[in-house]
Design a protein around this motif. Sequence first.
Motif, PDB file in Angstrom:
ATOM      1  N   ASP A   1       0.850  -1.177   0.000  1.00 24.94           N
ATOM      2  CA  ASP A   1       0.000   0.000   0.000  1.00 24.94           C
ATOM      3  C   ASP A   1       0.895   1.239   0.000  1.00 24.94           C
ATOM      4  O   ASP A   1       2.111   1.136  -0.074  1.00 24.94           O
ATOM      5  CB  ASP A   1      -1.002  -0.012   1.167  1.00 24.94           C
ATOM      6  N   TRP A   2       0.305   2.414   0.108  1.00 21.67           N
ATOM      7  CA  TRP A   2       1.063   3.650  -0.020  1.00 21.67           C
ATOM      8  C   TRP A   2       2.076   3.815   1.107  1.00 21.67           C
ATOM      9  O   TRP A   2       3.088   4.468   0.947  1.00 21.67           O
ATOM     10  CB  TRP A   2       0.118   4.850  -0.082  1.00 21.67           C
ATOM     11  N   ARG A   3       1.876   3.193   2.262  1.00 20.68           N
ATOM     12  CA  ARG A   3       2.801   3.341   3.389  1.00 20.68           C
ATOM     13  C   ARG A   3       4.106   2.597   3.178  1.00 20.68           C
ATOM     14  O   ARG A   3       5.124   2.948   3.757  1.00 20.68           O
ATOM     15  CB  ARG A   3       2.129   2.867   4.672  1.00 20.68           C
ATOM     16  N   SER A   4       4.102   1.556   2.359  1.00 21.35           N
ATOM     17  CA  SER A   4       5.328   0.780   2.158  1.00 21.35           C
ATOM     18  C   SER A   4       6.373   1.555   1.353  1.00 21.35           C
ATOM     19  O   SER A   4       7.547   1.219   1.393  1.00 21.35           O
ATOM     20  CB  SER A   4       5.012  -0.545   1.477  1.00 21.35           C
ATOM     21  N   SER A   5       5.965   2.599   0.632  1.00 16.69           N
ATOM     22  CA  SER A   5       6.918   3.371  -0.170  1.00 16.69           C
ATOM     23  C   SER A   5       7.601   4.478   0.628  1.00 16.69           C
ATOM     24  O   SER A   5       8.525   5.101   0.135  1.00 16.69           O
ATOM     25  CB  SER A   5       6.210   3.986  -1.377  1.00 16.69           C
ATOM     26  N   ILE A   6       7.175   4.709   1.868  1.00 17.46           N
ATOM     27  CA  ILE A   6       7.761   5.778   2.682  1.00 17.46           C
ATOM     28  C   ILE A   6       9.018   5.259   3.371  1.00 17.46           C
ATOM     29  O   ILE A   6       8.983   4.204   4.001  1.00 17.46           O
ATOM     30  CB  ILE A   6       6.756   6.266   3.751  1.00 17.46           C
ATOM     31  N   PRO A   7      10.126   5.989   3.284  1.00 18.71           N
ATOM     32  CA  PRO A   7      11.324   5.553   4.000  1.00 18.71           C
ATOM     33  C   PRO A   7      11.178   5.803   5.504  1.00 18.71           C
ATOM     34  O   PRO A   7      10.470   6.724   5.924  1.00 18.71           O
ATOM     35  CB  PRO A   7      12.435   6.423   3.402  1.00 18.71           C
ATOM     36  N   PHE A   8      11.827   4.983   6.318  1.00 17.83           N
ATOM     37  CA  PHE A   8      11.777   5.148   7.764  1.00 17.83           C
ATOM     38  C   PHE A   8      12.499   6.421   8.195  1.00 17.83           C
ATOM     39  O   PHE A   8      13.511   6.805   7.620  1.00 17.83           O
ATOM     40  CB  PHE A   8      12.431   3.957   8.466  1.00 17.83           C
ATOM     41  N   ASP A   9      11.971   7.062   9.239  1.00 17.15           N
ATOM     42  CA  ASP A   9      12.600   8.202   9.920  1.00 17.15           C
ATOM     43  C   ASP A   9      12.971   9.345   8.981  1.00 17.15           C
ATOM     44  O   ASP A   9      13.979  10.003   9.158  1.00 17.15           O
ATOM     45  CB  ASP A   9      13.845   7.735  10.694  1.00 17.15           C
ATOM     46  N   THR A  10      12.132   9.572   7.972  1.00 14.55           N
ATOM     47  CA  THR A  10      12.356  10.658   7.021  1.00 14.55           C
ATOM     48  C   THR A  10      11.021  11.340   6.747  1.00 14.55           C
ATOM     49  O   THR A  10      10.078  10.689   6.309  1.00 14.55           O
ATOM     50  CB  THR A  10      12.918  10.117   5.689  1.00 14.55           C
ATOM     51  N   PRO A  11      10.900  12.652   7.006  1.00 20.56           N
ATOM     52  CA  PRO A  11       9.640  13.340   6.730  1.00 20.56           C
ATOM     53  C   PRO A  11       9.378  13.450   5.221  1.00 20.56           C
ATOM     54  O   PRO A  11      10.279  13.758   4.455  1.00 20.56           O
ATOM     55  CB  PRO A  11       9.824  14.730   7.337  1.00 20.56           C
ATOM     56  N   VAL A  12       8.139  13.165   4.824  1.00 18.15           N
ATOM     57  CA  VAL A  12       7.724  13.257   3.422  1.00 18.15           C
ATOM     58  C   VAL A  12       6.411  14.031   3.393  1.00 18.15           C
ATOM     59  O   VAL A  12       5.521  13.792   4.208  1.00 18.15           O
ATOM     60  CB  VAL A  12       7.525  11.845   2.818  1.00 18.15           C
ATOM     61  N   LEU A  13       6.272  14.944   2.443  1.00 15.67           N
ATOM     62  CA  LEU A  13       5.069  15.748   2.320  1.00 15.67           C
ATOM     63  C   LEU A  13       3.873  14.844   1.998  1.00 15.67           C
ATOM     64  O   LEU A  13       3.919  14.029   1.085  1.00 15.67           O
ATOM     65  CB  LEU A  13       5.253  16.800   1.231  1.00 15.67           C
ATOM     66  N   VAL A  14       2.791  14.967   2.768  1.00 20.99           N
ATOM     67  CA  VAL A  14       1.629  14.081   2.624  1.00 20.99           C
ATOM     68  C   VAL A  14       0.970  14.263   1.261  1.00 20.99           C
ATOM     69  O   VAL A  14       0.510  13.291   0.658  1.00 20.99           O
ATOM     70  CB  VAL A  14       0.619  14.328   3.764  1.00 20.99           C
ATOM     71  N   ALA A  15       0.937  15.471   0.730  1.00 24.20           N
ATOM     72  CA  ALA A  15       0.312  15.725  -0.570  1.00 24.20           C
ATOM     73  C   ALA A  15       1.011  14.947  -1.687  1.00 24.20           C
ATOM     74  O   ALA A  15       0.385  14.590  -2.681  1.00 24.20           O
ATOM     75  CB  ALA A  15       0.330  17.211  -0.883  1.00 24.20           C
ATOM     76  N   ASP A  16       2.297  14.638  -1.522  1.00 22.55           N
ATOM     77  CA  ASP A  16       3.030  13.867  -2.527  1.00 22.55           C
ATOM     78  C   ASP A  16       2.731  12.372  -2.433  1.00 22.55           C
ATOM     79  O   ASP A  16       2.989  11.632  -3.366  1.00 22.55           O
ATOM     80  CB  ASP A  16       4.539  14.075  -2.361  1.00 22.55           C
ATOM     81  N   LEU A  17       2.200  11.930  -1.293  1.00 25.17           N
ATOM     82  CA  LEU A  17       1.960  10.506  -1.076  1.00 25.17           C
ATOM     83  C   LEU A  17       0.552  10.065  -1.427  1.00 25.17           C
ATOM     84  O   LEU A  17       0.357   9.086  -2.150  1.00 25.17           O
ATOM     85  CB  LEU A  17       2.226  10.141   0.389  1.00 25.17           C
ATOM     86  N   ILE A  18      -0.430  10.768  -0.856  1.00 25.42           N
ATOM     87  CA  ILE A  18      -1.812  10.316  -0.986  1.00 25.42           C
ATOM     88  C   ILE A  18      -2.746  11.522  -0.958  1.00 25.42           C
ATOM     89  O   ILE A  18      -2.635  12.382  -0.091  1.00 25.42           O
ATOM     90  CB  ILE A  18      -2.151   9.315   0.130  1.00 25.42           C
ATOM     91  N   PRO A  19      -3.656  11.625  -1.913  1.00 24.60           N
ATOM     92  CA  PRO A  19      -4.602  12.745  -1.896  1.00 24.60           C
ATOM     93  C   PRO A  19      -5.672  12.514  -0.837  1.00 24.60           C
ATOM     94  O   PRO A  19      -5.867  11.406  -0.354  1.00 24.60           O
ATOM     95  CB  PRO A  19      -5.197  12.714  -3.299  1.00 24.60           C
ATOM     96  N   GLY A  20      -6.355  13.567  -0.477  1.00 20.52           N
ATOM     97  CA  GLY A  20      -7.434  13.424   0.487  1.00 20.52           C
ATOM     98  C   GLY A  20      -7.850  14.754   1.076  1.00 20.52           C
ATOM     99  O   GLY A  20      -7.399  15.823   0.657  1.00 20.52           O
ATOM    100  N   GLU A  21      -8.690  14.669   2.071  1.00 24.43           N
ATOM    101  CA  GLU A  21      -9.208  15.855   2.741  1.00 24.43           C
ATOM    102  C   GLU A  21      -8.214  16.351   3.781  1.00 24.43           C
ATOM    103  O   GLU A  21      -7.301  15.625   4.180  1.00 24.43           O
ATOM    104  CB  GLU A  21     -10.534  15.490   3.421  1.00 24.43           C
ATOM    105  N   PRO A  22      -8.405  17.577   4.240  1.00 20.88           N
ATOM    106  CA  PRO A  22      -7.546  18.073   5.316  1.00 20.88           C
ATOM    107  C   PRO A  22      -7.668  17.179   6.551  1.00 20.88           C
ATOM    108  O   PRO A  22      -8.711  16.576   6.798  1.00 20.88           O
ATOM    109  CB  PRO A  22      -8.092  19.464   5.602  1.00 20.88           C
ATOM    110  N   THR A  23      -6.576  17.066   7.290  1.00 19.24           N
ATOM    111  CA  THR A  23      -6.561  16.204   8.472  1.00 19.24           C
ATOM    112  C   THR A  23      -5.746  16.854   9.586  1.00 19.24           C
ATOM    113  O   THR A  23      -5.171  17.916   9.391  1.00 19.24           O
ATOM    114  CB  THR A  23      -6.018  14.804   8.109  1.00 19.24           C
ATOM    115  N   ARG A  24      -5.689  16.216  10.732  1.00 16.25           N
ATOM    116  CA  ARG A  24      -5.033  16.796  11.906  1.00 16.25           C
ATOM    117  C   ARG A  24      -3.624  16.253  12.089  1.00 16.25           C
ATOM    118  O   ARG A  24      -3.304  15.157  11.660  1.00 16.25           O
ATOM    119  CB  ARG A  24      -5.859  16.485  13.154  1.00 16.25           C
ATOM    120  N   CYS A  25      -2.842  17.031  12.814  1.00 18.50           N
ATOM    121  CA  CYS A  25      -1.501  16.633  13.224  1.00 18.50           C
ATOM    122  C   CYS A  25      -1.636  15.643  14.385  1.00 18.50           C
ATOM    123  O   CYS A  25      -2.463  15.819  15.274  1.00 18.50           O
ATOM    124  CB  CYS A  25      -0.710  17.861  13.653  1.00 18.50           C
TER     125      CYS A  25
END
Length: 133
Positions: free
Chosen positions: A8-32
């Motif tokens: 799924d989309w989470r398997s492509s994220i590297p560990f311990d590295t911040p990635v912009l959410v808009a580049d990973l998966i589209p969706g509605e605004p969400t909380r921190c």
Amino acid sequence: MKIVESADWRSSIPFDTPVLVADLIPGEPTRCAACGADSESFDRTELWAYKHQHPNNHSGYVRFYCREHVPAPARPAPVESKPARRAPRRESVPRTGPRPASADPDPTRALCPDCFVEVSATGVCGMCGTRVS
């Protein structure tokens, strides 16, 4: 048989590295995750996905963070250089007798024609019990 988890989309994220959410998966605004449930929602262009290590799940877990709370990227551990040790010298002695046979790194193994599973040395399939010769 090799068991793998679904992709799924989470398997492509590297560990311990911040990635912009808009580049990973589209969706509605969400909380921190650090701001809490009562905080305002952020647009996905303002949130960072961070994949944390988990002691019981090798896939880890992903949390979304705002700019204030995003964890710093993990720095690689410093490599300590150790002084090289010299092996003790051995006298050269001529070898007598036959040399041991080299093991085949990938031997051909029998497969069950019904289950397509490797058969043990007994010749009986462990899944269906079919005898394979």
